[in-house]
Write a protein that holds these residues in place. Structure first.
Motif, mmCIF file in Angstrom:
data_model
loop_
_atom_site.group_PDB
_atom_site.id
_atom_site.type_symbol
_atom_site.label_atom_id
_atom_site.label_comp_id
_atom_site.label_asym_id
_atom_site.label_seq_id
_atom_site.Cartn_x
_atom_site.Cartn_y
_atom_site.Cartn_z
ATOM 1 N N GLN A 28 68.778 6.656 19.570
ATOM 2 C CA GLN A 28 68.589 5.314 19.045
ATOM 3 C C GLN A 28 69.891 4.581 18.747
ATOM 4 O O GLN A 28 69.856 3.478 18.234
ATOM 5 N N LYS A 437 62.972 -3.872 23.275
ATOM 6 C CA LYS A 437 61.698 -3.161 23.097
ATOM 7 C C LYS A 437 61.515 -2.685 21.670
ATOM 8 O O LYS A 437 60.389 -2.483 21.217
ATOM 9 N N ARG A 438 62.619 -2.464 20.959
ATOM 10 C CA ARG A 438 62.516 -1.883 19.628
ATOM 11 C C ARG A 438 61.929 -2.860 18.633
ATOM 12 O O ARG A 438 61.532 -2.475 17.536
ATOM 13 N N ASN A 440 58.943 -4.875 17.959
ATOM 14 C CA ASN A 440 57.567 -5.102 18.367
ATOM 15 C C ASN A 440 57.034 -6.305 17.580
ATOM 16 O O ASN A 440 56.852 -6.219 16.365
ATOM 17 N N ILE A 443 54.445 -5.935 14.859
ATOM 18 C CA ILE A 443 54.878 -5.432 13.555
ATOM 19 C C ILE A 443 55.743 -6.471 12.852
ATOM 20 O O ILE A 443 55.556 -6.757 11.666
ATOM 21 N N TYR B 5 45.691 6.341 21.303
ATOM 22 C CA TYR B 5 45.914 5.626 22.555
ATOM 23 C C TYR B 5 47.354 5.150 22.640
ATOM 24 O O TYR B 5 48.007 4.910 21.637
ATOM 25 N N VAL B 6 47.813 4.990 23.884
ATOM 26 C CA VAL B 6 49.215 4.664 24.138
ATOM 27 C C VAL B 6 49.388 3.180 24.436
ATOM 28 O O VAL B 6 48.636 2.611 25.219
ATOM 29 N N GLU B 8 52.100 1.554 26.174
ATOM 30 C CA GLU B 8 53.295 1.982 26.905
ATOM 31 C C GLU B 8 54.480 1.041 26.718
ATOM 32 O O GLU B 8 55.622 1.465 26.712
ATOM 33 N N ASP B 9 54.210 -0.262 26.557
ATOM 34 C CA ASP B 9 55.295 -1.241 26.472
ATOM 35 C C ASP B 9 56.206 -1.013 25.282
ATOM 36 O O ASP B 9 57.327 -1.489 25.259
ATOM 37 N N TRP B 10 55.737 -0.329 24.248
ATOM 38 C CA TRP B 10 56.524 -0.229 23.016
ATOM 39 C C TRP B 10 57.178 1.121 22.796
ATOM 40 O O TRP B 10 57.894 1.308 21.815
ATOM 41 N N CYS B 11 56.923 2.090 23.690
ATOM 42 C CA CYS B 11 57.499 3.399 23.436
ATOM 43 C C CYS B 11 58.987 3.394 23.715
ATOM 44 O O CYS B 11 59.420 2.984 24.790
ATOM 45 N N LEU B 12 59.776 3.858 22.744
ATOM 46 C CA LEU B 12 61.232 3.866 22.877
ATOM 47 C C LEU B 12 61.744 5.215 23.342
ATOM 48 O O LEU B 12 62.948 5.384 23.510
ATOM 49 N N GLY B 50 61.406 7.774 31.353
ATOM 50 C CA GLY B 50 61.727 7.257 32.683
ATOM 51 C C GLY B 50 62.852 6.262 32.571
ATOM 52 O O GLY B 50 63.458 6.107 31.526
ATOM 53 N N LYS B 52 62.924 2.829 32.716
ATOM 54 C CA LYS B 52 62.708 1.773 31.730
ATOM 55 C C LYS B 52 61.417 1.990 30.961
ATOM 56 O O LYS B 52 61.022 1.178 30.152
ATOM 57 N N ILE B 53 60.738 3.103 31.271
ATOM 58 C CA ILE B 53 59.416 3.322 30.684
ATOM 59 C C ILE B 53 59.393 4.669 29.991
ATOM 60 O O ILE B 53 59.955 5.640 30.497
ATOM 61 N N ASN B 54 58.774 4.709 28.839
ATOM 62 C CA ASN B 54 58.520 5.983 28.182
ATOM 63 C C ASN B 54 57.094 5.935 27.660
ATOM 64 O O ASN B 54 56.563 4.858 27.426
ATOM 65 N N PHE B 55 56.473 7.092 27.509
ATOM 66 C CA PHE B 55 55.169 7.120 26.854
ATOM 67 C C PHE B 55 54.854 8.546 26.439
ATOM 68 O O PHE B 55 55.465 9.500 26.906
ATOM 69 N N ALA B 56 53.875 8.659 25.555
ATOM 70 C CA ALA B 56 53.478 9.955 25.023
ATOM 71 C C ALA B 56 52.196 10.419 25.697
ATOM 72 O O ALA B 56 51.314 9.616 25.968
ATOM 73 N N ASN B 136 57.196 2.184 16.215
ATOM 74 C CA ASN B 136 57.059 0.942 16.953
ATOM 75 C C ASN B 136 55.655 0.657 17.488
ATOM 76 O O ASN B 136 55.510 -0.135 18.407
ATOM 77 N N ASN B 137 54.619 1.275 16.894
ATOM 78 C CA ASN B 137 53.241 1.029 17.342
ATOM 79 C C ASN B 137 53.027 1.397 18.799
ATOM 80 O O ASN B 137 52.180 0.807 19.463
ATOM 81 N N MET C 394 54.069 9.970 34.968
ATOM 82 C CA MET C 394 54.988 8.894 35.345
ATOM 83 C C MET C 394 54.884 8.571 36.823
ATOM 84 O O MET C 394 55.186 7.456 37.252
ATOM 85 N N LYS C 398 51.304 2.104 36.799
ATOM 86 C CA LYS C 398 51.136 1.714 35.390
ATOM 87 C C LYS C 398 49.666 1.461 35.087
ATOM 88 O O LYS C 398 49.164 1.791 34.019
ATOM 89 N N LEU C 405 45.671 6.840 29.651
ATOM 90 C CA LEU C 405 46.279 7.098 28.345
ATOM 91 C C LEU C 405 46.030 5.972 27.361
ATOM 92 O O LEU C 405 46.057 6.163 26.161
ATOM 93 N N GLY C 406 45.843 4.757 27.882
ATOM 94 C CA GLY C 406 45.709 3.616 26.991
ATOM 95 C C GLY C 406 44.279 3.165 26.823
ATOM 96 O O GLY C 406 44.010 2.240 26.077
ATOM 97 N N GLY C 407 43.355 3.817 27.543
ATOM 98 C CA GLY C 407 41.960 3.452 27.392
ATOM 99 C C GLY C 407 41.649 2.034 27.828
ATOM 100 O O GLY C 407 40.636 1.462 27.433
#
Lengths: 501, 144, 410
Positions: A28, A437-438, A440, A443, B5-6, B8-12, B50, B52-56, B136-137, C394, C398, C405-407
């Motif tokens: 971060q 992106k950080r 949101n 929020i 639920y994910v 994806e746009d907000w995962c850092l 990735g 530019k993309i991350n997700f759980a 970050n939601n 990945m 998308k 994953l996002g439903g």
């Protein structure tokens, strides 16, 4: 190899008993201060690029981090402080103008903290805001001078264009370019929910935010970035930026590396080259020229929108304000010397301009003396830090306040003052997609709404304490204020008495 | 049923969810103790990183649940819609790893057992710890 | 409704749970020729090794039958299915009537006739709880064991006996191990790994003659032993259905609803022939997940639903001496191979689809590949470099991730 005279400003203090090597600090930090050393199996920090943004401290799940001032001490000197010496070293190295961000951090007197508020006790009893209706709504614009009647004797309300605010707090100008799109979205959504306004700053208005038009003030600055008809028509009001508290007398500066595709399109300028706004508007060289611009903008928007003129608080601010009040503008916005910025020359930020408290008092008094106070509403900004500052500002004569630094703090800013590097770790003062992106907006906008709601509630409490139930009764009500620790000159300029009198 | 639920746009890609999950299910009272002494508890949520993309990714508690159907020990079962693993019965055969279309089943640090998200229904948190830890939601606990 | 199930393993349990999804009250009777509560057959080697307790070898909870309203006739053998009378006949002459019948008889170990087998003092197969109990009673540290068959069962037996520090030799006619799931290279890596743990292999030959404590091989070598374990293969138990007139080839023939050619008679599990979607061929897929899912589909259909079991593919997750393998699908196609020490990865592509894979060592998240084979995912929407690097969400679009994953379905 030349000698590096610049010591790191900060030390990263890590409690290794608490550190679990999760590497969140490493991931971060945009300044690449932290990293995991696999040979030592430890987290280590290279503090040379640390700016004390507090991102790592805040995110560390075990609170293992602290940032402290570098304890390395030069020999004590009451005249040549360490900071002053560092600045000389920097300039000897770079040959350049020192650049800084955010507001003047120097130890000048803060007049808000030397003004005290009244409360009612026996006669004119206080009002309980939870039980009685309290009005913090305010209207910004030219006050109607007389009532007209039609041929049937019915009163006609042909009023001048105005802005209606549910709370006397608006979000001040911060350009898209100096701050991120997500920051703008948060401000726009918060303004919408709060029933107030946010300001585009001199970066133009992003297409995606046209839907927030009714809560937007569109700024026309000296560079005229992003100004065209649709832009003017979309907002609720137009603000002509003559000056800014942080850097009076010079124009804006957005470094070329912060100008990407979206910024280029919104500002209508080419990518990659520095966007420098000129110091003056090159079509305004007198008060008559200003009047001409005000009337042209009104003409272009069919006389439906109020026009605001924003000036920096400088020595003859009262005379300038008087001229603006006669120019046809509806609102005057005054920005004190503590106002923030994305990037400004350090010397100008720290030495030019005057405190907003004094500017406000003198402008309000001058306009009253000239009988033109009702021509115009006054909005002030430049370090409004709490609801108490808002109440004092209104009592000194303001109709509403502009907040910006407080808004950024709500969104996560920790005043590390490195906005000009474009590596804001909180996603606010940057255009890097991975950093933006950080922030949101889902929020952040709620936090802005929370802040303003909280201040609104506190304003009502303080007003209630004074026995006042409407903002109108507080405006310019200098009898509600007393000074403390101020000399007679300061009291005179502020137009208030000393505590005890 | 509420699930994680994910967004994806907000995962850092900060991995706070992983560390919080690992600590929450480690049996230790806090995060520091969970990782003390070089211990490496395993998280039941995994971050994919990735460009530019991350997700759980974690168990979707899906209706098909091929993991439960294929479990040779009968260790995996569905309790109130949540798919849980009886870790005492698990023999670490990895049939569930073979079956899960999300790759959500994780092998523990010994290699002899699997671990999977059970929405924190069986630890002291009660509600998914990963969601509370996300700054970050990027992951949320709701019905969709 | 009267449901009768012949069998008490995965397919039978799947049938019970499938029926109960639809019919909560119908009578269910389970007839098993073993005397135990349903236990997991694959766990017998773990039990022998001491990795699974007496309690945990059972496939379901102790109150499973009671909770599901199932009556069990254990240690009872069915000798005949009478389709006209709609009942089954037990070895003691009793008949049990049915409205719907499930044949989940599984398979039996194949014991080929070999010279001198009758002379062997201690000879076991490796298929049931009883067989491992018998082995456990005899086993001693340092004991010499000869295992015939280097397939899945033979090597699991070797792994279990290794815990007792037995001196193990494995003999197989084929020139490689685990031919049903591994290719030549992966098989060779696994063989080296198992050899490093002490087990010996003699491949490419078979037993010429047994005597009480030794075997003479066709290649001339002699192997001494205290115990022999026969693990050369299994034969599906199809006699009940074939004798009742049902269609049987290598296994019992069913349609996609698991119905046999006999009215009201269903079959599931190792005794049936399945359609392998990855190679588009019909074969026996003797795998526990397959057995359970076939049983579940059959059970639902027996109770009145209309479900189909489609997209069956071969799939295996198994480990030997700490080295794990996960495989699925068919290996006919264009190959991509990566090898690194004990880690082996082979991906097989054909017709723009992932058809099969072999993973050894690092087998994390293999299920993502499995689902790509089953669902026949179009590779034109998949990032091939990411696919080859490791199984990851990945690699998909998308939109697919948003849905999974996002439903969010668009």
């Amino acid at each position: 190899m030349a000698i590096n005279y610049m010591n790191p400003l900060f030390e990263v203090v890590r409690n290794y008993d608490r550190c679990i090597k999760c590497r969140v600090c490493e991931r971060q930090c945009a300044n690449e201060v932290h990293h995991y050393d696999p040979d030592l199996d430890k987290m280590v920090a290279d503090e040379t690029s640390c700016v004390d943004c507090q991102r790592c401290v805040t995110l560390c799940p075990t609170r293992a981090l602290k940032i402290r001032k570098n304890e390395n001490e030069f020999r004590e000197n009451g005249n040549w402080s360490q900071q002053v010496m560092d600045e000389v070293y920097k300039q000897a190295g770079s040959g350049g103008v020192l650049l800084s961000a955010m507001g003047n951090p120097r130890e000048y007197p803060v007049y808000w903290d030397k003004i005290l508020l009244n409360a009612s006790q026996v006669t004119n009893p206080p009002i309980d805001p939870l039980r009685e209706p309290m009005e913090t709504k305010t209207f910004l614009g030219k006050k109607d001078q007389e009532i007209h009647y039609d041929e049937n004797g019915k009163a006609e309300f042909k009023h001048n264009p105005y802005l209606e605010l549910d709370v006397p707090i608006m979000f001040s100008a911060m350009s898209f370019g100096s701050i991120s799109k997500n920051a703008h979205e948060s401000l726009a959504r918060a303004a919408q929910e709060l029933g107030t306004y946010y300001n585009t700053g001199e970066g133009g208005l992003h297409k995606d935010f046209y839907k927030y038009g009714p809560n937007t003030i569109c700024q026309v600055a000296s560079g005229r970035f992003g100004v065209f008809k649709e832009y003017l028509d979309t907002g609720a009001a137009i603000e002509i930026k003559m000056g800014q508290g942080a850097k009076p007398g010079i124009g804006g500066h957005l470094p070329g590396m912060k100008i990407n595709e979206e910024i280029s399109r919104t500002r209508m300028i080419p990518k990659g080259t520095d966007a420098i706004s000129p110091a003056p508007h090159h079509d305004i060289y007198s008060i008559e020229d200003l009047r001409q611009l005000v009337l042209s903008l009104k003409e272009a928007t069919n006389w439906e929108k109020p026009v605001i003129v924003k000036i920096a608080a400088v020595h003859n601010v009262a005379a300038i304000a008087s001229g603006i009040a006669r120019s046809g503008a509806d609102i005057i916005a005054i920005d004190g010397y503590r106002g923030g910025t994305g990037a400004a020359p350090t010397r100008i930020r720290d030495n030019v301009g005057i405190p907003i408290e004094l500017a406000l008092a003198s402008v309000d008094q001058r306009l009253r003396d000239e009988g033109i106070r009702n021509n115009i509403s006054i909005v002030v900004g430049g370090s409004i830090r709490s609801s108490a500052d808002v109440v004092k500002a209104v009592a000194l004569g303001a109709d509403a306040v502009y907040i910006a630094t407080a808004a950024l703090l709500s969104m996560g800013c920790h005043l590390c003052r490195s906005c000009n590097t474009g590596k804001c770790n909180w996603g606010i003062a940057t255009q890097r997609a991975d950093l933006v992106k950080r922030l949101n907006p889902d929020i952040a906008y709620k936090r802005l709404v929370n802040l303003v709601h909280a201040w609104d509630h506190e304003i009502k409490e303080m007003m209630g304490g004074m026995g006042i139930n409407s903002l109108e009764s507080l405006r310019g009500n200098r009898l509600m204020l007393r000074g403390i620790g101020l000399n007679q000159k300061e009291l005179d300029i502020l137009g208030i008495m000393h505590a005890g009198e | 049923m509420k699930k994680v639920y994910v967004n994806e746009d907000w995962c850092l890609g900060c991995h706070l969810c992983e560390f919080t999950c690992a600590a929450a299910n480690s049996g230790a009272p806090d995060m520091i103790k969970a990782f003390a002494g070089g211990k490496k508890p395993v998280a039941r949520i995994q971050i994919e990183e990735g460009d530019k993309i991350n997700f759980a990714v974690q168990c979707r508690h899906c209706e098909a649940h091929p993991c439960v159907k294929g479990c040779i020990a009968g260790a995996l079962s569905v309790q109130n819609g949540v798919i849980v693993c009886d870790e005492e019965k698990c023999v670490g055969c990895y049939t569930c790893v073979l079956s899960c279309p999300y790759g959500a089943i994780v092998i523990d640090e010994t290699g002899h057992k699997i671990r999977k998200c059970d929405l924190c229904t069986r630890n002291s948190h009660g509600e998914p710890a990963c969601v509370k830890a996300c700054p970050n939601n990027a992951i949320v606990f709701e019905e969709r | 409704m009267n449901y009768v199930i012949i069998g008490n393993s995965a397919a039978a349990v799947g049938t019970i749970e499938g029926i109960r999804q639809i019919d909560k009250t119908g009578k269910i009777t389970v007839i098993s020729d073993e005397k135990y509560h349903t236990y997991s057959r694959p766990l017998i080697s773990y039990w022998l090794m001491g990795k699974v307790t007496d309690k945990n070898i059972y496939y379901r909870s102790p109150d499973f039958y009671e909770k599901n309203g199932v009556e069990t006739l254990l240690d009872a053998r069915v000798t005949k299915i009478e389709t006209a009378a709609k009942d089954v006949v037990l070895s003691d002459g009793k008949t049990v009537p049915y409205d719907k019948l499930m044949v989940a008889t599984g398979s039996k170990p194949f014991v080929p006739p070999m010279n001198g087998m009758d002379k062997i003092a201690s000879c076991h197969t490796f298929m049931s709880y009883d067989s491992v109990k018998a082995i456990k009673a005899e086993v001693k540290p340092g004991m010499k064991v000869l295992i015939i068959g280097a397939g899945l069962i033979g090597l699991k037996a070797a792994e279990a006996l290794n815990e007792y520090k037995a001196d193990i030799t494995v003999v197989d006619m084929a020139d490689r191990i685990l031919p049903s799931i591994l290719d030549i290279r992966a098989g060779s890596i696994m063989k080296k790994h198992i050899e490093s743990k002490g087990t010996k292999f003699i491949l490419g030959t078979s037993v010429d003659e047994f005597s009480e404590h030794s075997a003479k091989l066709k290649n001339g070598a002699t192997v001494d032993f205290d115990m022999v374990i026969i693990a050369v293969g299994v034969r599906p138990n199809t006699e009940l259905v074939s004798e009742a007139g049902g269609k049987v080839e290598r296994g019992i023939i069913c349609d996609l609803t698991q119905k046999t050619t006999l009215d009201d008679v269903y079959a599931a599990g190792d005794c049936t022939v399945s359609h392998d979607a990855s190679s588009d061929t019909d074969r026996i897929l003797a795998l526990l997940p397959n057995a359970y899912m076939q049983g579940e589909v059959a059970g639902r259909n027996m109770a009145g639903a209309e479900t189909k079991y489609e997209n069956a593919i071969p799939m295996n997750a198994i480990g030997f001496f700490g080295l794990h393998i996960i495989t699925a699908g068919s290996y006919d196609g264009e190959e991509y191979v990566e090898e690194n020490g004990n880690n082996y990865k082979k991906l097989v592509f054909k017709d723009g689809l992932l058809k099969g894979f072999i993973l050894m060592g690092d087998v994390k998240r293999a299920g993502i590949y499995t689902s790509m084979i089953k669902e026949r995912i179009d590779l034109s929407n998949v990032d091939m470099d990411m696919l080859k690097d490791r199984p990851q969400m990945m690699m998909f679009s998308k939109a697919r991730r948003e849905e999974k994953l996002g439903g969010i379905k668009r």
